[in-house]
Scaffold this motif. Structure first.
Motif, mmCIF file in Angstrom:
data_model
loop_
_atom_site.group_PDB
_atom_site.id
_atom_site.type_symbol
_atom_site.label_atom_id
_atom_site.label_comp_id
_atom_site.label_asym_id
_atom_site.label_seq_id
_atom_site.Cartn_x
_atom_site.Cartn_y
_atom_site.Cartn_z
ATOM 1 N N SER A 196 15.320 -39.960 -1.203
ATOM 2 C CA SER A 196 14.399 -38.820 -1.098
ATOM 3 C C SER A 196 13.076 -39.296 -0.497
ATOM 4 N N ARG A 197 12.623 -38.582 0.520
ATOM 5 C CA ARG A 197 11.383 -38.981 1.215
ATOM 6 C C ARG A 197 10.694 -37.736 1.766
ATOM 7 N N PRO A 198 9.389 -37.817 2.037
ATOM 8 C CA PRO A 198 8.649 -36.626 2.485
ATOM 9 C C PRO A 198 8.689 -36.418 3.998
ATOM 10 N N TRP A 199 8.769 -35.159 4.394
ATOM 11 C CA TRP A 199 8.690 -34.755 5.797
ATOM 12 C C TRP A 199 7.582 -33.715 5.940
ATOM 13 N N ALA A 200 6.921 -33.718 7.074
ATOM 14 C CA ALA A 200 5.849 -32.759 7.329
ATOM 15 C C ALA A 200 6.263 -31.819 8.456
ATOM 16 N N TYR A 201 6.543 -30.568 8.110
ATOM 17 C CA TYR A 201 6.802 -29.555 9.135
ATOM 18 C C TYR A 201 5.456 -29.208 9.759
ATOM 19 N N LEU A 202 5.311 -29.466 11.054
ATOM 20 C CA LEU A 202 3.979 -29.445 11.663
ATOM 21 C C LEU A 202 3.234 -28.115 11.550
ATOM 22 N N PRO A 203 3.859 -26.957 11.691
ATOM 23 C CA PRO A 203 3.092 -25.726 11.481
ATOM 24 C C PRO A 203 2.488 -25.641 10.078
ATOM 25 N N ASP A 204 3.207 -26.138 9.055
ATOM 26 C CA ASP A 204 2.651 -26.148 7.693
ATOM 27 C C ASP A 204 1.490 -27.129 7.590
ATOM 28 N N LEU A 205 1.657 -28.319 8.173
ATOM 29 C CA LEU A 205 0.587 -29.318 8.132
ATOM 30 C C LEU A 205 -0.650 -28.798 8.863
ATOM 31 N N ALA A 206 -0.454 -28.133 9.991
ATOM 32 C CA ALA A 206 -1.583 -27.599 10.751
ATOM 33 C C ALA A 206 -2.328 -26.530 9.954
ATOM 34 N N ARG A 207 -1.592 -25.657 9.269
ATOM 35 C CA ARG A 207 -2.235 -24.634 8.440
ATOM 36 C C ARG A 207 -2.998 -25.281 7.284
ATOM 37 N N THR A 208 -2.481 -26.407 6.804
ATOM 38 C CA THR A 208 -3.178 -27.122 5.738
ATOM 39 C C THR A 208 -4.477 -27.730 6.249
ATOM 40 N N LEU A 209 -4.459 -28.248 7.464
ATOM 41 C CA LEU A 209 -5.703 -28.752 8.058
ATOM 42 C C LEU A 209 -6.768 -27.663 8.076
ATOM 43 N N VAL A 210 -6.365 -26.449 8.416
ATOM 44 C CA VAL A 210 -7.317 -25.331 8.449
ATOM 45 C C VAL A 210 -7.889 -25.075 7.065
ATOM 46 N N LYS A 211 -7.019 -25.003 6.069
ATOM 47 C CA LYS A 211 -7.473 -24.719 4.702
ATOM 48 C C LYS A 211 -8.402 -25.813 4.178
ATOM 49 N N VAL A 212 -8.075 -27.064 4.487
ATOM 50 C CA VAL A 212 -8.948 -28.164 4.059
ATOM 51 C C VAL A 212 -10.279 -28.092 4.794
ATOM 52 N N ALA A 213 -10.237 -27.781 6.081
ATOM 53 C CA ALA A 213 -11.485 -27.655 6.846
ATOM 54 C C ALA A 213 -12.387 -26.587 6.241
#
Length: 334
Positions: A196-213
């Motif tokens: 088991s390992r983590p993957w980052a679906y880029l549209p989700d990661l990009a939306r997270t960047l916005v929320k953190v910003a």
């Protein structure tokens, strides 16, 4: 929430993560200044101004991105040790300099290389970074370089750490290895099927960047957050990919899909003449070492992490690679 006065400068905006970030920030109502190499062009997106300016040209970038409160460092060298040794520090310095000139906050997408082969099963922001291999040590060095730049109070920075990227186009393990021969009924997996390992679906990661910003003022001058992403095993990938292959008529049924192992010894031998293969061989341990990113601090900051269910995310990623026809839009969870 943001408003029309919010502006972001995205460095490396034509890369896979960069373009996903361009789209996510624009959809959230930000004014986007999107940097790409001189001579390149970008797609027409409302609220986005493309800047064909070299990343080290701080005066020109700062002038065209005047008023930007956030800078996203989405630039990456070629995936070789030589390119990372010679170019990655210079790209980090360029990002730091333009962020200083704008009096902004610099956001860096990080990864798990920092923790090395001895990484524990659960990775938190304070987990010791004990990497001994080249890529891991380079990642640690780059983040230390960034943290040091915040100590005089003239710069703020955030590292958002994530697992392997997929989605938003070509250039990931998905198209380069795993699903490379899916139309021939074959899946190639680089490690044990139950890890088991983590993957980052880029549209989700990009939306997270916005929320953190949007919540950046609640963080320290230098802070790190973990993006949990898709925590799955190879068997979950195989299930979805096999179903797709059967639906497309590439195999008689899902059970007919063959699953093979990536030939790591051959990859290492090929690395003697192809530097990219040598760099890939160094991270083989990530496929056999179970690990996950604890996103407790991220959730406390922004609420629920943006998350598209796994199967729709994989199908959309395959569509982005041209393997599937457009499908109905799948709404991401909050």
């Amino acid at each position: 929430m943001t408003n029309a006065a919010s502006t972001v400068l995205i460095l490396g905006a034509r890369g896979r993560l960069g373009l996903a970030a361009v789209q996510a920030f624009a959809q959230a109502g930000w004014q986007v200044r999107a940097q790409l190499r001189p001579g390149a062009t970008g797609p027409a997106v409302p609220g986005v101004q493309w800047l064909a300016i070299a990343p080290e040209d701080t005066p020109a970038l700062a002038a065209h991105a005047q008023g930007a409160q956030v800078v996203v460092h989405a630039m990456n060298p070629a995936y070789t040790h030589k390119a990372w040794r010679t170019q990655a520090p210079a790209l980090m310095d360029a990002a730091i300099e333009v962020t200083r000139a704008l009096d902004a906050t610099l956001m860096l997408p990080g990864n798990v290389y920092n923790y090395g082969r001895a990484m524990p099963p659960v990775l938190r922001e304070d987990t010791p970074q004990t990497a001994l291999d080249f890529k891991g040590r380079m990642r640690v060095h780059l983040e230390q370089r960034l943290q040091a730049a915040t100590r005089d109070g003239a710069l703020r920075a955030i590292v958002l750490r994530a697992g392997d990227f997929f989605g938003s186009g070509a250039g990931s393990w998905l198209d380069l290895a795993i699903a490379k021969d899916l139309v021939k009924g074959r899946i190639t997996w680089p490690g044990p099927l139950d890890t088991s390992r983590p993957w980052a679906y880029l549209p989700d990661l990009a939306r997270t960047l916005v929320k953190v910003a949007e919540a950046r003022h609640r963080l320290s001058a230098f802070d790190t957050l973990h993006f949990a992403g898709q925590q799955v095993t190879a068997r979950q990938w195989v299930q979805v990919l096999s179903a797709v292959a059967a639906e497309q008529g590439w195999v008689p049924d899902a059970a007919a899909v063959r699953v093979g192992q990536l030939p790591w010894p051959l990859l290492r031998v090929a690395g003697l003449v192809l530097p990219t293969y040598a760099a890939l061989a160094d991270v083989r341990y990530l496929w056999s070492t179970p690990h996950r990113l604890d996103n407790t601090r991220l959730v406390a900051l922004i609420g629920a992490e943006p998350h598209t269910p796994f199967e729709p995310a994989v199908r959309r990623a395959l569509h982005d690679l041209g393997l599937l026809a457009p499908a109905p839009s799948h709404a991401a969870l909050a």
